[in-house]
Motif scaffolding. Sequence first.
Motif, mmCIF file in Angstrom:
data_model
loop_
_atom_site.group_PDB
_atom_site.id
_atom_site.type_symbol
_atom_site.label_atom_id
_atom_site.label_comp_id
_atom_site.label_asym_id
_atom_site.label_seq_id
_atom_site.Cartn_x
_atom_site.Cartn_y
_atom_site.Cartn_z
ATOM 1 N N LEU A 1 27.599 -3.256 -1.570
ATOM 2 C CA LEU A 1 27.788 -2.509 -0.332
ATOM 3 C C LEU A 1 28.162 -1.076 -0.673
ATOM 4 O O LEU A 1 28.659 -0.796 -1.776
ATOM 5 C CB LEU A 1 28.908 -3.132 0.514
ATOM 6 C CG LEU A 1 28.735 -4.585 0.950
ATOM 7 C CD1 LEU A 1 30.043 -5.102 1.544
ATOM 8 C CD2 LEU A 1 27.596 -4.712 1.959
ATOM 9 N N ALA A 2 27.938 -0.175 0.258
ATOM 10 C CA ALA A 2 28.353 1.206 0.057
ATOM 11 C C ALA A 2 29.872 1.285 -0.059
ATOM 12 O O ALA A 2 30.600 0.473 0.528
ATOM 13 C CB ALA A 2 27.869 2.074 1.216
ATOM 14 N N THR B 1 17.357 1.239 -2.213
ATOM 15 C CA THR B 1 17.830 -0.122 -1.961
ATOM 16 C C THR B 1 19.112 -0.450 -2.720
ATOM 17 O O THR B 1 19.751 -1.463 -2.431
ATOM 18 C CB THR B 1 16.751 -1.157 -2.343
ATOM 19 O OG1 THR B 1 16.548 -1.123 -3.764
ATOM 20 C CG2 THR B 1 15.445 -0.869 -1.619
ATOM 21 N N VAL B 2 19.486 0.379 -3.692
ATOM 22 C CA VAL B 2 20.692 0.141 -4.486
ATOM 23 C C VAL B 2 21.813 1.041 -3.981
ATOM 24 O O VAL B 2 21.609 2.225 -3.719
ATOM 25 C CB VAL B 2 20.432 0.419 -5.981
ATOM 26 C CG1 VAL B 2 21.724 0.273 -6.791
ATOM 27 C CG2 VAL B 2 19.364 -0.521 -6.526
ATOM 28 N N THR C 1 14.547 -10.885 -7.088
ATOM 29 C CA THR C 1 14.935 -9.615 -6.480
ATOM 30 C C THR C 1 15.989 -8.889 -7.311
ATOM 31 O O THR C 1 16.548 -7.891 -6.866
ATOM 32 C CB THR C 1 15.490 -9.858 -5.065
ATOM 33 O OG1 THR C 1 16.600 -10.751 -5.158
ATOM 34 C CG2 THR C 1 14.426 -10.465 -4.163
ATOM 35 N N ALA C 2 16.270 -9.363 -8.522
ATOM 36 C CA ALA C 2 17.294 -8.744 -9.348
ATOM 37 C C ALA C 2 16.825 -7.401 -9.865
ATOM 38 O O ALA C 2 15.669 -7.220 -10.245
ATOM 39 C CB ALA C 2 17.651 -9.666 -10.521
ATOM 40 N N GLY D 1 23.425 -10.383 -3.624
ATOM 41 C CA GLY D 1 24.388 -9.674 -2.811
ATOM 42 C C GLY D 1 25.554 -9.088 -3.575
ATOM 43 O O GLY D 1 26.523 -8.614 -2.980
ATOM 44 N N LEU D 2 25.482 -9.102 -4.897
ATOM 45 C CA LEU D 2 26.536 -8.592 -5.760
ATOM 46 C C LEU D 2 25.969 -7.580 -6.739
ATOM 47 O O LEU D 2 24.766 -7.561 -7.006
ATOM 48 C CB LEU D 2 27.178 -9.731 -6.556
ATOM 49 C CG LEU D 2 27.826 -10.871 -5.780
ATOM 50 C CD1 LEU D 2 28.110 -12.035 -6.725
ATOM 51 C CD2 LEU D 2 29.110 -10.407 -5.110
#
Length: 229
Positions: free
Chosen positions: A112-113, A140-141, A184-185, A218-219
Amino acid sequence: MMEELLPESVVAVESYGDDGAEGAILYPEELALLTRAVEKRRREFTTVRACARRAMEKLGVPPGPVLPGERGAPQWPQGVIGSMTHCEGYSAAALARATDLASLGMDAEPHLALPEGVLDAVALPTEVGRLDRLGAENPTVHWDRLLFSAKESVYKAWFPLTRKWLDFSEADIDIVQGPASGGTALSGRFRAQLLVPGPLVDGERVGAFDGRWTVQRGLLATVVTVPLL
């Protein structure tokens, strides 16, 4: 996730969710640290130490308590180096023999931002410029959170070698994006140029730390390993 980033000489154990806390037993010395802890803190503390104990077993070291030492750094058995991390829904511990690595540090964060104002507090102007470029290449990152995590891993590797504080402004981190690694990594590397005299490793001054990162499930996670010279 962590094992993908670490050399073969390091053993890592991770846990998703709170499953690692179920059935885990704390030593009396560890329980004494939790007398005033809220339930969330107790579960995080227990889960990450369950990971550490399993990592000790994988390394062939008798399990024992993991207590905080100076500046909260975990105290490991004689001849062992290591690092622990936890965030919402994830815990991990990594250990190695001191004959294989000089130091290691790792950190995991939600992808997350960063909260408003945190980047200004931790990033150098040169780093902000690089983040802007990375963001334009791949929006996206959450590059700001990745930089923060990398600085956390740098500090965790730095402190056992120096027993000194390292400010966010005392390491200039250059993040390099690598190719996607299955599914998706996303992954890559980074280098932290130390802006203060670095630690002595085998009698030689170390001026930079190298690390690796990944984003998945998600991490995001970062690791720094400092080799013996």
